[in-house]
Design an enzyme around this catalytic site. Structure first.
Site, PDB file in Angstrom:
ATOM      1  N   HIS A 174       7.794 -22.983  53.003  1.00  0.00           N
ATOM      2  CA  HIS A 174       6.532 -23.005  54.026  1.00  0.00           C
ATOM      3  C   HIS A 174       5.525 -23.845  53.757  1.00  0.00           C
ATOM      4  CE1 HIS A 174       7.852 -18.307  55.086  1.00  0.00           C
ATOM      5  NE2 HIS A 174       9.079 -19.266  55.002  1.00  0.00           N
ATOM      6  N   GLU A 182       2.598 -23.580  52.797  1.00  0.00           N
ATOM      7  CA  GLU A 182       1.738 -23.302  51.949  1.00  0.00           C
ATOM      8  C   GLU A 182       2.313 -23.749  50.619  1.00  0.00           C
ATOM      9  OE1 GLU A 182       2.726 -21.100  54.218  1.00  0.00           O
ATOM     10  OE2 GLU A 182       1.563 -19.308  54.509  1.00  0.00           O
ATOM     11  N   CYS A 233       3.064 -15.144  54.959  1.00  0.00           N
ATOM     12  CA  CYS A 233       4.248 -14.068  54.877  1.00  0.00           C
ATOM     13  C   CYS A 233       4.062 -13.421  53.424  1.00  0.00           C
ATOM     14  CB  CYS A 233       5.412 -14.882  54.944  1.00  0.00           C
ATOM     15  SG  CYS A 233       5.835 -15.867  53.426  1.00  0.00           S
ATOM     16  N   CYS A 235       4.456 -16.332  50.584  1.00  0.00           N
ATOM     17  CA  CYS A 235       3.324 -17.383  50.386  1.00  0.00           C
ATOM     18  C   CYS A 235       2.272 -16.571  49.848  1.00  0.00           C
ATOM     19  CB  CYS A 235       3.169 -17.889  51.661  1.00  0.00           C
ATOM     20  SG  CYS A 235       4.519 -19.090  51.936  1.00  0.00           S
TER      21      CYS A 235
HETATM   22 ZN   LIG Z   1       5.282 -18.040  53.894  1.00  0.00          ZN
END
Ligand SMILES: [Zn+2]
Length: 228
Positions: free
Chosen positions: A108, A110, A133, A142
């Site tokens: 992701h 992040e 998330c 994350c």
């Molecule tokens: Zn995430």
């Protein structure tokens, strides 16, 4: 979109009970006792009001959120079924890390941004275009990554109605003592707009899971009544 307009002014204590964002999913926030009693968990308002108030949004926040949105756009149309997400890490007014989610199965936004920032993430502000998330999917959450990196503040472009995330990502950050701001105005509108299809799908899933929870509770209540 309704999600954007329902969000109250940052830092407002009246946020409680008026923000859709704070209506956490039943599975996450409903006390176990209510499920045991067979109470309809969908009727309960999750105890999100205990969460810290949101931090106010600054002009500088808007600049960096736009930068994060620009990053998210680099993978526009390539992330399905995942959303388009960008992230910028800022320390003392300077960008120290940036990233975006390139495609499903890849880390992701992040994660890339935190990797780039390294130790500079400690005490920094993270700008994430979509609520981080909070669940183990193909990647670890994350929200946890941001906590472990030691960021001091997270600015979120838009809340994620995904029943696995809704308000839980922000709640996790706040529980760890991280200041959280939720973007409003043009940047929030842009954050919602770049994921219009994803957000509509997640809102539908959220409605469906709430309906399922209600159906299960009704069955339990009926079963309980039959054995009484
Ligand atoms: Zn995430």
């Amino acid at each position: 979109m309704a999600l954007a307009r329902s969000v109250p002014a940052a830092g407002s204590s009246r946020a409680c009970g008026t923000s859709k964002l704070r209506r956490a999913p039943v599975s996450v926030a409903a006390p176990a006792a209510s499920a045991a009693r067979g109470a309809a968990p969908t009727r309960r308002r999750a105890p999100m009001c205990a969460a810290a108030a949101l931090s106010p949004v600054t002009g500088e926040d808007r600049v960096f959120m736009n930068a994060a949105l620009d990053l998210a756009m680099r993978a526009y149309g390539k992330t399905h079924p995942n959303p388009h997400v960008g992230c910028v890490i800022v320390r003392d007014g300077a960008v120290v890390g940036e990233g975006f989610h390139p495609q499903a199965g890849q880390p992701h936004a992040e994660v890339f941004a935190l990797r780039g920032a390294g130790q500079a993430a400690r005490g920094a502000t993270a700008y994430v275009t979509l609520e981080p998330c909070n669940h183990y999917g193909r990647t670890p959450p994350c929200s946890q990554a941001l906590v472990e990196a030691g960021v001091a503040r997270v600015v979120v472009g838009a809340g994620d109605p995904n029943p696995l995330v809704a308000a839980a990502g922000i709640a996790t950050l706040q529980a760890a003592g991280i200041e959280v701001a939720l973007m409003d105005g043009a940047e929030n509108a842009r954050a919602l707009d770049i994921n219009r299809d994803f957000l509509a799908r997640m809102e539908a899933e959220a409605r469906e899971s709430a309906a399922q929870a209600a159906a299960i509770a009704a069955k339990r209540a009926a079963a309980g009544a039959a054995t009484r």
